[in-house]
Design an enzyme around this catalytic site. Structure first.
Site, PDB file in Angstrom:
ATOM      1  N   GLU B  13       0.893  -1.114  -0.053  1.00 32.09           N
ATOM      2  CA  GLU B  13      -0.316   0.328   0.390  1.00 32.09           C
ATOM      3  C   GLU B  13       1.086   1.153  -0.248  1.00 32.09           C
ATOM      4  O   GLU B  13       1.479   1.167   1.094  1.00 32.09           O
ATOM      5  CB  GLU B  13      -1.187   0.180   1.345  1.00 32.09           C
ATOM      6  N   CYS B  60      -6.068   4.540   5.707  1.00 35.10           N
ATOM      7  CA  CYS B  60      -5.898   3.405   4.872  1.00 35.10           C
ATOM      8  C   CYS B  60      -6.561   1.787   4.416  1.00 35.10           C
ATOM      9  O   CYS B  60      -7.718   1.738   5.490  1.00 35.10           O
ATOM     10  CB  CYS B  60      -4.942   2.088   5.572  1.00 35.10           C
ATOM     11  N   CYS B  63      -5.352  -1.869   5.210  1.00 35.75           N
ATOM     12  CA  CYS B  63      -5.923  -1.989   6.742  1.00 35.75           C
ATOM     13  C   CYS B  63      -7.041  -1.131   7.477  1.00 35.75           C
ATOM     14  O   CYS B  63      -7.008  -1.011   7.638  1.00 35.75           O
ATOM     15  CB  CYS B  63      -4.819  -1.240   7.184  1.00 35.75           C
ATOM     16  N   HIS B  67      -7.822   1.628  11.880  1.00 36.29           N
ATOM     17  CA  HIS B  67      -8.018   2.237  11.852  1.00 36.29           C
ATOM     18  C   HIS B  67      -9.535   2.829  12.327  1.00 36.29           C
ATOM     19  O   HIS B  67      -9.224   3.824  13.664  1.00 36.29           O
ATOM     20  CB  HIS B  67      -7.698   3.592  11.407  1.00 36.29           C
ATOM     21  N   ARG B 462      -0.708  -5.553  10.362  1.00 39.86           N
ATOM     22  CA  ARG B 462       0.878  -5.226  10.058  1.00 39.86           C
ATOM     23  C   ARG B 462       1.492  -4.687  12.030  1.00 39.86           C
ATOM     24  O   ARG B 462       2.533  -4.729  11.621  1.00 39.86           O
ATOM     25  CB  ARG B 462       0.655  -3.700   9.326  1.00 39.86           C
ATOM     26  N   SER B 485       3.441   0.597  10.050  1.00 38.28           N
ATOM     27  CA  SER B 485       4.685   0.457   9.757  1.00 38.28           C
ATOM     28  C   SER B 485       5.711   1.890   9.284  1.00 38.28           C
ATOM     29  O   SER B 485       6.708   1.982   8.954  1.00 38.28           O
ATOM     30  CB  SER B 485       4.084   0.353   7.944  1.00 38.28           C
ATOM     31  N   CYS B 529       2.490  -0.524   4.784  1.00 38.34           N
ATOM     32  CA  CYS B 529       1.542   0.162   4.640  1.00 38.34           C
ATOM     33  C   CYS B 529       1.858   1.766   4.640  1.00 38.34           C
ATOM     34  O   CYS B 529       2.368   2.252   5.326  1.00 38.34           O
ATOM     35  CB  CYS B 529       0.643   0.146   5.453  1.00 38.34           C
ATOM     36  N   CYS B 532      -0.607   4.880   5.706  1.00 38.82           N
ATOM     37  CA  CYS B 532      -0.446   4.952   7.109  1.00 38.82           C
ATOM     38  C   CYS B 532       0.705   5.021   8.241  1.00 38.82           C
ATOM     39  O   CYS B 532       0.476   6.098   9.273  1.00 38.82           O
ATOM     40  CB  CYS B 532      -0.833   3.284   7.927  1.00 38.82           C
TER      41      CYS B 532
END
Lengths: 314, 550
Positions: B13, B60, B63, B67, B462, B485, B529, B532
Site C-alpha cells: 500500500e 488506509c 488495513c 483505524h 501490520r 509501518s 503500508c 498509514c
C-alpha cells in the site's frame, strides 16, 4: 450419485454456485440500466480478442478504491484482469518494482497513446511545489498526472479523492490537494464513493467496451446509471421515514426494528448513489443495513459539508 | 560499490522508495523513504470525536477497519464509555475478519511473486502438480489435475495475447527463483483461487460492518448493527468463516510451508533484534488479561525476558525526516510536527516517515513480534503451531528471526486468530440466547463527558497501532496516530540508528542490481503500508505551511 455430490462439494469449496459468465453479464447489464436484450452484447464486448489497455495511477490515496475493485464479483477480479482489460500499470498488484515498473508505465503510455483508459485513484497534492507526493524516482504527482493525463483516451477518476479532492482536500487541506480535473484541466468521468461500489467502476468500463464511449453523466460528471437517484428514494427503510418511525439511540428497540436513521444523521436524502439497490460485497450489506447513517461519501466535499456525520440534516 | 534506488516499491500500500548500497553482491547500507504526505491528523482538529473513526479509517483502504477500531477505542477511553459485551465480541470478530482477509491477500497477491515464477508454471506437468498438491495438503482446495490444466491453458492464452498486463517486466527467470515448475503452477493456481477467496472473506466484514473496505458501524461503547444480531446473519458469518478457515488450513498454511521448504536459507536473512506488541483480541471482558495475543517487548532476541509495554517510553524521532523540531523527538502524548520538506538526501533528511523508538531502540512490530511474544509467554495455540512449522521445515528456532520467520509468523497467527473467532461466535450466540441484545453504550451523546483524553492501543495485521485523542467541548483538540509501518519503515533516528527494514536489508544478497528481487523479498515480508505510516501530528502550531522548496 456420490460423484455428483463430490462435484457439488468441490464447487461449493471453491464458492462457485451458479454464478457463471452469463449471470454476471446479466447483473452488469441490469446495473447499466440496459434491457436484457443487451446481455449477449455485453458478453461479446468483454470477450474481445485485444484487451483494453488500462493504466491505473495512485496519488494521494488510501488504496481503498483498488481494494474495492479487487472485491468485484460481476465479473470476478481475475476475469477483469486476465480476460477483459490489460492492466498495464497498477502498483498494488504488478509484479515488477522500480525501474522495471516504470518501464511498464512508459511502454503502455507510448504504445497506446490516445487508446488507453487512465484510472486515477487519489487526489493530487499541489502544495510544497508538489513535493508532498512523489513517485517513480522523485517525480511529483503533479508532473506525472500532467504528463500521462493528456495521452489517455479517457480518464476515469475512481473514488471521491480523484473526483473532487476527497479526504486529503478536507479542511484545512494541509497539502493543497486537488481533483484530477482541477490539476490537469482535463475532463474526467467521476466514479465517486469512499470507496465506490466496484460494479459502478466495472460498469463504466464495460459501457466503454460496448459503445466505444463513456456513459451518460450528471452535472458532477458521474455516470447516471449509478448516481442518477438519491439513496433516500431507494432505501428499504424509507417506509419508516414516511411513517415517522425513527431511531434515536443505537441501543434501542427502534434500532433493532430497523427504523429510519434520519435523526441519527443519515445523509441518504441528499446523496446520489445506488448503494441501497446493488449493495456491497456480493450483495451482502450496506452501511444503513449495518444500522449506521449514510455519510454521503459520493458527494463532493462531503467530509466538510456532511460533517458532523451524526447530526441530522439541518 | 553501487547505489540502487527502487521507486516505486510495488505490491504494497502506498508510496515507498528504497535505496541500497551494494558491494560484492551484498547490501551494505539501506535507506527507507516514504514519499507521500497527506496530513490526516490536521484534518481531524476541531471535528466531532465520533467522526474520527470514519476519517482515520481512510488512512488506509488495505488495513481498513483497524483505524476505525483504534479510534473508537481511544474515544471510549477518553469519555469513559461502557463497552457492551456484544460490542466487544463484534468488534473483535471484525478485527479477526481483517486478519483473515489481509494476510491471505498479502501472501498470495502482494508477496508470492517474489518467490514464485509465473512463467516457469508454463513448463509444468499438471499431472505432477496434482501429485505435489496431494503431498503438501490433505485437501488443497479440492484441486485436481483438470484445474491445473485449465490454469496452465489460461496462462498460455494470456501470454500468447502479448498483453502481459501486471505481469510484464517481472523478474521471471531470475536465478533466485527456486521452485520447480510444478510448484510454480500450484501456487499460481492458488493465486487465482485466493483472488476469489478474498472477495468471499471480505463479506465477513460487510455483515457487521456494512461494507468492505471501509466499514461503518462503530459507536461509543460498541457497534450500530442492531438488526444483524439475527440467526440468519450469524449463520451467514459462521459459514463464510468456516469456508475461509478451510482455505487457511488446507491451502494457505500448506502453501507457505511448501514454498518455505525451497528457501530455507532465508531463515538466516532479513532479521531484526527488537520486537514490540501491545497485544489484542479480548476473548473476555477483562483487558489485557483476556487477550488472545499478549503484549510485550523483546530486546536482542531474548525471549526469556519479555518486558511489559510502557507507552510513555515511546518517542518519535525526526532527525532524518522532513519535519522541524528536536531530532530526538517527543512522546506521542506531547507530539508536535511541522512539515519541512528540504530535499531527498540520505545523509540528511530523506523521508516523510518519522522514526518511532522505544527506550530509544528501533522495534519491529507485526506478526513476528506478536508470535515471538506469545511463544515466549508460552501461549499454547501459538506454541503448538510454531513448533509444527519449525518441525516440518526442519529449521531451528533461530530461523524465526528472519524473512522466512516473519512470513511463517503471519500464516501461523492467521490460523490462531481464525480458530479463536469460533469461540467468539459462540459467545455472541450465548449472549443473545440469554436475552442480552445490548450493542453499545446506551447514553445519548450529549450526556457523555464533553472533555477527556484517551488512548486506543491495538494490534492489527501490520503491528502495534496507537491512537491518542484529546477532546474538549465535544471537539477534537489533538489527535495522534503511531502506526505499524511507521515503526517498521521509519528512517534512522537521532542516534543515526537504522529503522527495522533498513536493518533487515543490510547483509542481504543481491545477484543482479537491475533486478533486485531479494530486496523485495525482505521489504514485502514486513507488509508495508505507507498510507498509514505517513501522517501529521499535532496542530497546535499554526505555522505548518513553511517549506524550503527546492
Amino acid at each position: 450419485m456420490s460423484q455428483g455430490k463430490d462435484l457439488l462439494d468441490k464447487l461449493a469449496r471453491k464458492g462457485i454456485s451458479r454464478r457463471d459468465f452469463m449471470k454476471y453479464c446479466g447483473a452488469l447489464t441490469a446495473t447499466l440500466g440496459l434491457s436484457s436484450a443487451y446481455v449477449p452484447k455485453v458478453a461479446a464486448a468483454i470477450k474481445k480478442a485485444s484487451r483494453l489497455p488500462v493504466v491505473w495511477l495512485t496519488m494521494a490515496e488510501c488504496s481503498g478504491c483498488i481494494e474495492a475493485t479487487l472485491r468485484t464479483t460481476y465479473p470476478w477480479i481475475d476475469t477483469l484482469l486476465l480476460d477483459i482489460v490489460s492492466m498495464d500499470y497498477l502498483d498494488m498488484i504488478m509484479a515488477p518494482s522500480g525501474q522495471a515498473a516504470e518501464k511498464s508505465l512508459h511502454d503502455s503510455v507510448l504504445r497506446n497513446t490516445g487508446k488507453f483508459v487512465l484510472v486515477v485513484e487519489g487526489a493530487i497534492p499541489t502544495g510544497a511545489n508538489g513535493n508532498f507526493g512523489t513517485m517513480g524516482g522523485g517525480k511529483t504527482m503533479v508532473e506525472v498526472i500532467k504528463d500521462v493525463g493528456p495521452k489517455a483516451a479517457a480518464i476515469i477518476a475512481i473514488g471521491t479523492c480523484s473526483s473532487y479532492g476527497g479526504l486529503p482536500a478536507a479542511s484545512p487541506n494541509p497539502t493543497q490537494a486537488k481533483s484530477v480535473s482541477e490539476v490537469t484541466g482535463l475532463q474526467t468521468i467521476n466514479v465517486p464513493g469512499c470507496p465506490p461500489n466496484p460494479i459502478n467502476f466495472v460498469g463504466t468500463i464495460v459501457n466503454y467496451l460496448l459503445f466505444g464511449k463513456m456513459p451518460a453523466l450528471d452535472d458532477k460528471r458521474r455516470p447516471l446509471f449509478a448516481y442518477g437517484q438519491i439513496i433516500h428514494d431507494q432505501c428499504p427503510r424509507r417506509a419508516h421515514f414516511d411513517a415517522h418511525e425513527f431511531v434515536t439511540n443505537f441501543n434501542s428497540e427502534e434500532a433493532r426494528k430497523g427504523f429510519c436513521l434520519y435523526q441519527m444523521g443519515c445523509k441518504g436524502p441528499q446523496t446520489h448513489n445506488n448503494c441501497a439497490k446493488v449493495l456491497f460485497n456480493e450483495g451482502t450489506n450496506w452501511p444503513v443495513g449495518a444500522g449506521h447513517p449514510c455519510i454521503g461519501c459520493s458527494e463532493p466535499d462531503f467530509w466538510d459539508k456532511e460533517a458532523p456525520f451524526f447530526n441530522p440534516i439541518s | 560499490m553501487e547505489r540502487v534506488v527502487i521507486d516505486p516499491i510495488t505490491r504494497i500500500e502506498g508510496h515507498l522508495k528504497i535505496e541500497v548500497e551494494v558491494n560484492d553482491r551484498r547490501v551494505t547500507n539501506a535507506w527507507s523513504s516514504g514519499t507521500l504526505f497527506r496530513g490526516i491528523e490536521l484534518i481531524l482538529q476541531g471535528r466531532d470525536p465520533r467522526d474520527a473513526n470514519l476519517i482515520t479509517q481512510r488512512a488506509c483502504g488495505v488495513c481498513t477497519y483497524v483505524h476505525s477500531l483504534a479510534s473508537i477505542r481511544a474515544v471510549d477511553n477518553a469519555l469513559g464509555s461502557q463497552l457492551a459485551d456484544n460490542g466487544r465480541i463484534i468488534r473483535t470478530l471484525l478485527l479477526g475478519s481483517q486478519y483473515l482477509h489481509d494476510h491471505i491477500v498479502h501472501f498470495y497477491h502482494l508477496q508470492a511473486l517474489d518467490w514464485v515464477d509465473i512463467v516457469s508454471a508454463l513448463k509444468a506437468d499438471p499431472r505432477r502438480t496434482e501429485a505435489l498438491a496431494a503431498r503438501i495438503s490433505r485437501n488443497a482446495h479440492g484441486d485436481d489435475v483438470n484445474d491445473f490444466f485449465e490454469v496452465q491453458n489460461r496462462l498460455k492464452k494470456f501470454v500468447e495475447s502479448g498483453q502481459l498486463g501486471p505481469f510484464a517486466n517481472g523478474y521471471w527467470g531470475h536465478p533466485a527463483y527456486r521452485l520447480p515448475p510444478e510448484a510454480n503452477l500450484l501456487i499460481v493456481t492458488h493465486y487465482l483461487a485466493a483472488l476469489r477467496q478474498q472477495t468471499r472473506t471480505a463479506r465477513l466484514m460487510a455483515i457487521f460492518g456494512g461494507k468492505n473496505p471501509h466499514t461503518q458501524s462503530m459507536t461509543p461503547g460498541g457497534v450500530t448493527c442492531a438488526t444483524e444480531l439475527s440467526s440468519e446473519r450469524i449463520g451467514e458469518f459462521k459459514y463464510i468463516w468456516e469456508q475461509t478457515m478451510d482455505f487457511v488450513d488446507n491451502v494457505y498454511l500448506p502453501d507457505m510451508i511448501a514454498i518455505a521448504s525451497f528457501y530455507k536459507d532465508w531463515g538466516r536473512i532479513g532479521g531484526t533484534g527488537n520486537f514490540l506488541t501491545y497485544g489484542d483480541f479480548p476473548m473476555g471482558p477483562k483487558e489485557p488479561d483476556d487477550f488472545l495475543l499478549p503484549g510485550g517487548v523483546i530486546f536482542n532476541r531474548n525471549l526469556d525476558k519479555i518486558e511489559p509495554v510502557d507507552v510513555t517510553l515511546i518517542t518519535e524521532q525526526i532527525k532524518h525526516s522532513w519535519y522541524e523540531g528536536k531530532p530526538e523527538g517527543l512522546n506521542p502524548a506531547r507530539g508536535e510536527t511541522k512539515p519541512d520538506f528540504t530535499k531527498y538526501d540520505t545523509k540528511g533528511q530523506y523521508s516523510w516517515i518519522k522514526a518511532p523508538r522505544y527506550k530509544n531502540e528501533p522495534m519491529e512490530v507485526g506478526p513476528l513480534a506478536r508470535v515471538l511474544v506469545a511463544y515466549g509467554k508460552k501461549v499454547p495455540a501459538v506454541e503448538e503451531n510454531v513448533d509444527m512449522v519449525l518441525e516440518k521445515l526442519a529449521v531451528p528456532k533461530a530461523a524465526l528471526f528472519s524473512t522466512l520467520g516473519r512470513t511463517a509468523a503471519r500464516a501461523i497467527e492467521t490460523k490462531v486468530v481464525g480458530d479463536a473467532m469460533g469461540k467468539l461466535i459462540v459467545q455472541l450466540v450465548e449472549n443473545i440466547k440469554k436475552g442480552d441484545l445490548n450493542i453499545c453504550d446506551p447514553r445519548p451523546w450529549d450526556s457523555m463527558p464533553a472533555d477527556g483524553a484517551g488512548v486506543g492501543l491495538n494490534d492489527v495485521p501490520r503491528g502495534a497501532l496507537g491512537h491518542w485523542i484529546t477532546v474538549k467541548d465535544r471537539k477534537i483538540v489533538n489527535y495522534q496516530m503511531v502506526v505499524p509501518s511507521t515503526w517498521n519503515l521509519g528512517p534512522r533516528d537521532a542516534a543515526d540508528k537504522m529503522g527495522p527494514v533498513e536493518e533487515a536489508l543490510v547483509g542481504a544478497p543481491v545477484f543482479d542490481t537491475r533486478r533486485p528481487v531479494e530486496i523485495l523479498r525482505i521489504v514485502h515480508s514486513f507488509d508495508p503500508c505507507l498510507a498509514c505510516a505517513v501522517h501529521l501530528i499535532d496542530a497546535e502550531n499554526e505555522e505548518v505551511y513553511k517549506f524550503d522548496v527546492v
